[in-house]
Enzyme design. Structure first.
Site, PDB file in Angstrom:
ATOM      1  N   ASN A 209      44.831  33.134  30.923  1.00  0.00           N
ATOM      2  CA  ASN A 209      45.745  32.577  31.924  1.00  0.00           C
ATOM      3  C   ASN A 209      45.781  31.061  31.790  1.00  0.00           C
ATOM      4  OD1 ASN A 209      43.660  31.371  33.737  1.00  0.00           O
ATOM      5  ND2 ASN A 209      43.029  33.524  33.883  1.00  0.00           N
ATOM      6  N   ASP A 278      41.684  40.099  36.128  1.00  0.00           N
ATOM      7  CA  ASP A 278      41.402  41.299  36.936  1.00  0.00           C
ATOM      8  C   ASP A 278      41.180  42.515  36.054  1.00  0.00           C
ATOM      9  OD1 ASP A 278      41.564  40.033  39.392  1.00  0.00           O
ATOM     10  OD2 ASP A 278      43.754  40.201  39.445  1.00  0.00           O
ATOM     11  N   PRO A 306      34.800  43.632  36.688  1.00  0.00           N
ATOM     12  CA  PRO A 306      34.011  43.490  37.915  1.00  0.00           C
ATOM     13  C   PRO A 306      34.508  42.290  38.723  1.00  0.00           C
ATOM     14  CG  PRO A 306      32.691  42.916  35.975  1.00  0.00           C
ATOM     15  CD  PRO A 306      33.997  43.436  35.474  1.00  0.00           C
ATOM     16  N   ASP A 307      34.437  42.392  40.048  1.00  0.00           N
ATOM     17  CA  ASP A 307      34.856  41.300  40.938  1.00  0.00           C
ATOM     18  C   ASP A 307      33.634  40.415  41.182  1.00  0.00           C
ATOM     19  OD1 ASP A 307      35.422  39.700  43.166  1.00  0.00           O
ATOM     20  OD2 ASP A 307      36.988  41.103  43.823  1.00  0.00           O
ATOM     21  N   ILE A 308      33.593  39.282  40.525  1.00  0.00           N
ATOM     22  CA  ILE A 308      32.380  38.447  40.556  1.00  0.00           C
ATOM     23  C   ILE A 308      32.090  37.946  41.971  1.00  0.00           C
ATOM     24  CG2 ILE A 308      31.278  36.367  39.637  1.00  0.00           C
ATOM     25  CD1 ILE A 308      33.025  36.692  37.118  1.00  0.00           C
ATOM     26  N   LEU A 309      33.104  37.357  42.606  1.00  0.00           N
ATOM     27  CA  LEU A 309      32.886  36.754  43.928  1.00  0.00           C
ATOM     28  C   LEU A 309      32.481  37.817  44.953  1.00  0.00           C
ATOM     29  CD1 LEU A 309      32.959  34.343  45.835  1.00  0.00           C
ATOM     30  CD2 LEU A 309      35.434  34.660  46.070  1.00  0.00           C
ATOM     31  N   LYS A 338      42.533  37.187  51.299  1.00  0.00           N
ATOM     32  CA  LYS A 338      41.552  37.226  50.205  1.00  0.00           C
ATOM     33  C   LYS A 338      40.163  36.853  50.724  1.00  0.00           C
ATOM     34  CE  LYS A 338      40.666  35.740  45.483  1.00  0.00           C
ATOM     35  NZ  LYS A 338      41.179  35.156  44.266  1.00  0.00           N
ATOM     36  N   LYS A 342      37.129  39.451  50.226  1.00  0.00           N
ATOM     37  CA  LYS A 342      35.941  39.079  49.435  1.00  0.00           C
ATOM     38  C   LYS A 342      34.717  38.900  50.337  1.00  0.00           C
ATOM     39  CE  LYS A 342      38.366  38.300  45.565  1.00  0.00           C
ATOM     40  NZ  LYS A 342      38.169  38.730  44.201  1.00  0.00           N
TER      41      LYS A 342
END
Ligand SMILES: Cc1cc2nc3c(=O)[nH]c(=O)nc-3n(C[C@H](O)[C@H](O)[C@H](O)COP(=O)(O)O)c2cc1C
Length: 400
Positions: A209, A278, A306-309, A338, A342
């Protein structure tokens, strides 16, 4: 303008590293500082007062008998407007004099008569540095509240290799800028992710990105300047590591996740600035995907990263978590949503297309109380503001 409005006295003593002080002077003046140079007689053997006057834009002083100052007391007058005195390079001899309060020339007298902080940047041969007398003297300087920067290690002008080199001008510059910053994150261990991730498709292509890493690197620099111990996990970016920050480079979201989880136990504040992919390709081809006449484009299947945060925030005892959201619109709605999704106490929302790769940014803070827009600012100034905002919110912080 890191040093806008600051007045510095730059003292040069006798050593080859005087050439580095020419570059340092340029950096300090370009950052908005006024620089008053004073030199020992030995220093003038290595670089001329003419060069230092031209670079600093002010007459250089070398003698305490110099009558250009109205009251003929340059040793008092030169330091009275100063926010700090920096001795770079600091010779073995000058350090010995400092440790003992000797003042037999302008620079040493000026330093003993100072009423502002003193920073000393040693530069000498490795044996001179290791000499027990020098070590004793440097310990005495530290005990007297004087800041000692360096020395560096490596090849020396004399041909030997070891400790004693003067820090490079950019490192001295960074240390001076950091010196003036309030230590609002002193003692805090901060982990920051920055930049994009890169998800390979085949050995030569991948999905990434437009994140440049500038905001995350600016935050790492600001947090280090605020006294934090900062570890930066960076995706593929071409940015220099901020001074005083430890850095680990990764490519993919999974690698970033693994690197974060390996250090999270030693973290007080986690700031997730990276624009993490993502999804990643389900299958990474071992060979470059070739096009062939008449053949359709190869299908690409994706699997979620995986969603790190969210993973860090869900740990049994998470650090204070700060998330970044790069949205393309409806920041007010998407940012707060968000933050809740999160489950983090602070989320910083910005519009990706308006910030990626740019040197300035405009953000909105979302926390449990509501949202606060911050005015557009260059990323380094904004990073300092964000460090202040974070320091005010971290539980147990002196600035909370
Ligand atoms: C070519 C040359 C290079 C020198 N380089 C250094 C040096 O890097 N560090 C140092 O402490 N002394 C160095 N010296 C010795 C100092 O210049 C000497 O001790 C001098 O008296 C220091 O004076 P000052 O402290 O008043 O500036 C060097 C001397 C010579 C001749």
């Amino acid at each position: 303008m890191d040093l806008a409005g600051k007045h510095l006295v730059l003292g040069l003593t006798g050593g080859i590293a005087c050439y580095k002080s020419a570059e340092l002077t340029r950096m300090l003046t370009q950052a908005g500082a006024t620089v008053q140079v004073a030199m020992t007689e030995a220093a003038t053997q290595f670089i001329t007062p003419v060069t230092m006057q031209a670079l600093s834009g002010h007459p250089v002083y070398t003698s305490q008998w110099d009558a250009r100052i109205d009251n003929n007391m340059p040793h008092i007058d030169l330091s009275r407007r100063a926010d700090a005195i920096v001795i770079a390079p600091a010779s073995t001899d000058f350090i010995a004099k400092l440790a003992n309060g000797l003042c037999d020339d302008l620079l040493s007298t000026l330093v003993v008569a100072r009423d502002c902080p003193l920073l000393v940047v040693p530069a000498m041969n490795r044996q001179m540095w290791q000499n027990p007398a020098t070590q004793r003297n440097v310990a005495q300087l530290r005990a007297d509240g004087i800041t000692v920067l360096g020395p560096d290690a490596g090849p020396q002008a004399c041909g030997e290799i070891g400790d004693g080199r003067m820090l490079e001008p950019a490192a001295v510059y960074e240390a001076i800028v950091a010196f003036f910053q309030p230590k609002k994150l002193a003692g805090q261990r901060v982990l920051i992710t920055a930049g994009p991730t890169f998800e390979p498709i085949d050995p030569v292509r991948g999905i990434t990105n437009r994140s440049s890493g500038k905001m995350g690197f600016a935050l790492a620099r600001a947090a280090a300047q605020a006294g934090a111990r900062v570890h930066l996990i960076a995706g593929p970016v071409s940015l220099a590591t901020p001074w005083g920050v430890s850095r680990e480079d990764v490519q993919t979201a999974q690698q970033m996740y693994d690197a974060v989880m390996a250090t999270i136990a030693d973290t007080d504040i986690f700031i997730a600035v990276a624009a993490v992919a993502d999804w990643r390709a389900t299958q990474v081809s071992d060979h470059k995907l070739k096009k062939a006449a008449g053949q359709p484009a190869p299908p690409l299947d994706f699997v979620e990263n995986p969603d790190i945060l969210a993973s860090v925030a869900a740990l049994p005892s998470p650090p204070y978590c700060v998330g970044f959201a790069a949205e393309s619109g409806e920041l007010g709605v998407n940012g707060e949503a968000k933050r809740r999704r999160k489950n983090v106490p602070l989320l910083i929302g910005n519009l990706g297309p308006k910030t990626f790769g740019k040197d300035d940014n405009e953000v909105v803070l979302f926390d449990t109380i509501g949202s606060t827009p911050l005015p557009r600012a260059d990323k380094q100034s904004l990073a300092r503001t964000l460090v202040d905002e974070i320091a005010q919110r971290v539980p147990g912080s002196l600035f909370a």
